[in-house]
Design a protein around this motif. Structure first.
Motif, PDB file in Angstrom:
ATOM      1  N   THR A  16       0.802  -1.224   0.000  1.00  0.00           N
ATOM      2  CA  THR A  16       0.000   0.000   0.000  1.00  0.00           C
ATOM      3  C   THR A  16       0.834   1.273   0.000  1.00  0.00           C
ATOM      4  N   PRO A  17       1.853   1.424   0.859  1.00  0.00           N
ATOM      5  CA  PRO A  17       2.644   2.659   0.816  1.00  0.00           C
ATOM      6  C   PRO A  17       3.329   2.875  -0.526  1.00  0.00           C
ATOM      7  N   ALA A  18       3.766   1.814  -1.167  1.00  0.00           N
ATOM      8  CA  ALA A  18       4.422   1.965  -2.463  1.00  0.00           C
ATOM      9  C   ALA A  18       3.443   2.551  -3.469  1.00  0.00           C
ATOM     10  N   LEU A  19       2.216   2.075  -3.457  1.00  0.00           N
ATOM     11  CA  LEU A  19       1.214   2.624  -4.368  1.00  0.00           C
ATOM     12  C   LEU A  19       0.885   4.061  -4.012  1.00  0.00           C
ATOM     13  N   ALA A  20       0.801   4.363  -2.726  1.00  0.00           N
ATOM     14  CA  ALA A  20       0.451   5.710  -2.279  1.00  0.00           C
ATOM     15  C   ALA A  20       1.539   6.717  -2.622  1.00  0.00           C
ATOM     16  N   LYS A  25      -0.307   9.381  -9.269  1.00  0.00           N
ATOM     17  CA  LYS A  25      -1.497   8.988  -8.510  1.00  0.00           C
ATOM     18  C   LYS A  25      -1.757   9.989  -7.380  1.00  0.00           C
ATOM     19  N   LEU A  26      -0.713  10.380  -6.674  1.00  0.00           N
ATOM     20  CA  LEU A  26      -0.859  11.367  -5.604  1.00  0.00           C
ATOM     21  C   LEU A  26      -1.350  12.703  -6.150  1.00  0.00           C
ATOM     22  N   TYR A  27      -0.803  13.117  -7.276  1.00  0.00           N
ATOM     23  CA  TYR A  27      -1.191  14.390  -7.891  1.00  0.00           C
ATOM     24  C   TYR A  27      -2.698  14.414  -8.158  1.00  0.00           C
ATOM     25  N   TYR A  58      12.578  23.335  -4.560  1.00  0.00           N
ATOM     26  CA  TYR A  58      11.756  24.533  -4.379  1.00  0.00           C
ATOM     27  C   TYR A  58      10.301  24.141  -4.116  1.00  0.00           C
ATOM     28  N   LEU A  59       9.762  23.249  -4.940  1.00  0.00           N
ATOM     29  CA  LEU A  59       8.376  22.799  -4.758  1.00  0.00           C
ATOM     30  C   LEU A  59       8.171  22.193  -3.371  1.00  0.00           C
ATOM     31  N   GLU A  60       9.092  21.334  -2.994  1.00  0.00           N
ATOM     32  CA  GLU A  60       8.993  20.681  -1.687  1.00  0.00           C
ATOM     33  C   GLU A  60       8.991  21.710  -0.559  1.00  0.00           C
ATOM     34  N   GLU A  88       4.781  14.549   4.825  1.00  0.00           N
ATOM     35  CA  GLU A  88       6.072  15.003   4.293  1.00  0.00           C
ATOM     36  C   GLU A  88       6.640  14.069   3.233  1.00  0.00           C
ATOM     37  N   ALA A  89       6.460  12.771   3.401  1.00  0.00           N
ATOM     38  CA  ALA A  89       6.963  11.824   2.403  1.00  0.00           C
ATOM     39  C   ALA A  89       6.210  12.002   1.086  1.00  0.00           C
ATOM     40  N   GLN A  90       4.905  12.217   1.161  1.00  0.00           N
ATOM     41  CA  GLN A  90       4.118  12.428  -0.049  1.00  0.00           C
ATOM     42  C   GLN A  90       4.478  13.750  -0.719  1.00  0.00           C
ATOM     43  N   ILE A  91       4.787  14.764   0.073  1.00  0.00           N
ATOM     44  CA  ILE A  91       5.222  16.049  -0.484  1.00  0.00           C
ATOM     45  C   ILE A  91       6.484  15.858  -1.312  1.00  0.00           C
ATOM     46  N   LYS A  92       7.414  15.087  -0.806  1.00  0.00           N
ATOM     47  CA  LYS A  92       8.666  14.821  -1.525  1.00  0.00           C
ATOM     48  C   LYS A  92       8.376  14.111  -2.854  1.00  0.00           C
TER      49      LYS A  92
END
Length: 103
Positions: A16-20, A25-27, A58-60, A88-92
Motif C-alpha cells: 500500500t505505501p508503495a502505491l500511495a 497517482k498522488l497528484y 523549491y516545490l517541496e 512530508e513523504a508524499q510532499i517529496k
C-alpha cells in the motif's frame, strides 16, 4: 492455509505505501490538478502558479512552508486548505513528480 492468508494480508500492508507514493497517482488523489491543471501548466485561476518543471527542492520547500504556516501570503490560503491531505513523504514524491512534468 492460515499462513497464506496472513502472508497475503501482510503483503497488502507493505504494498500500500508503495502505491500511495506514486507521484501521478498522488497528484490526482490529492486534488493538485483541480487548481494547477492535469499537467501542472493550465491553472484554474490566472494568478495560480504553473508548476510543471519547477525545481523539486523549491516545490517541496514551498509545500512544507504552506503546510506549517511559515508561508502565509498570496494564494497560500488556497493551498493551506488542502495541505492537511499530504504528509512530508508524499510532499517529496509530489515535488519530484511535478519537477519532471514538461513545462
Amino acid at each position: 492455509m492460515k499462513k497464506a492468508v496472513v502472508f497475503a494480508a501482510l503483503l497488502g500492508l507493505v504494498a500500500t505505501p508503495a502505491l500511495a507514493n506514486d507521484g501521478a497517482k498522488l497528484y490526482a488523489e490529492k486534488t493538485c490538478a483541480a487548481c494547477h491543471g492535469p499537467d501542472g501548466k493550465k491553472t484554474l485561476m490566472p494568478n495560480y502558479p504553473k508548476i510543471a518543471g519547477q525545481n523539486a527542492a523549491y516545490l517541496e520547500q514551498q509545500m512544507l512552508d504552506i503546510k506549517s504556516g511559515k508561508r502565509n501570503n498570496g494564494q497560500s490560503a488556497a493551498m493551506k486548505g488542502v495541505m492537511h491531505l499530504v504528509d512530508e513523504a508524499q510532499i517529496k514524491v509530489l515535488a519530484d513528480y511535478i519537477s519532471k512534468l514538461a513545462p
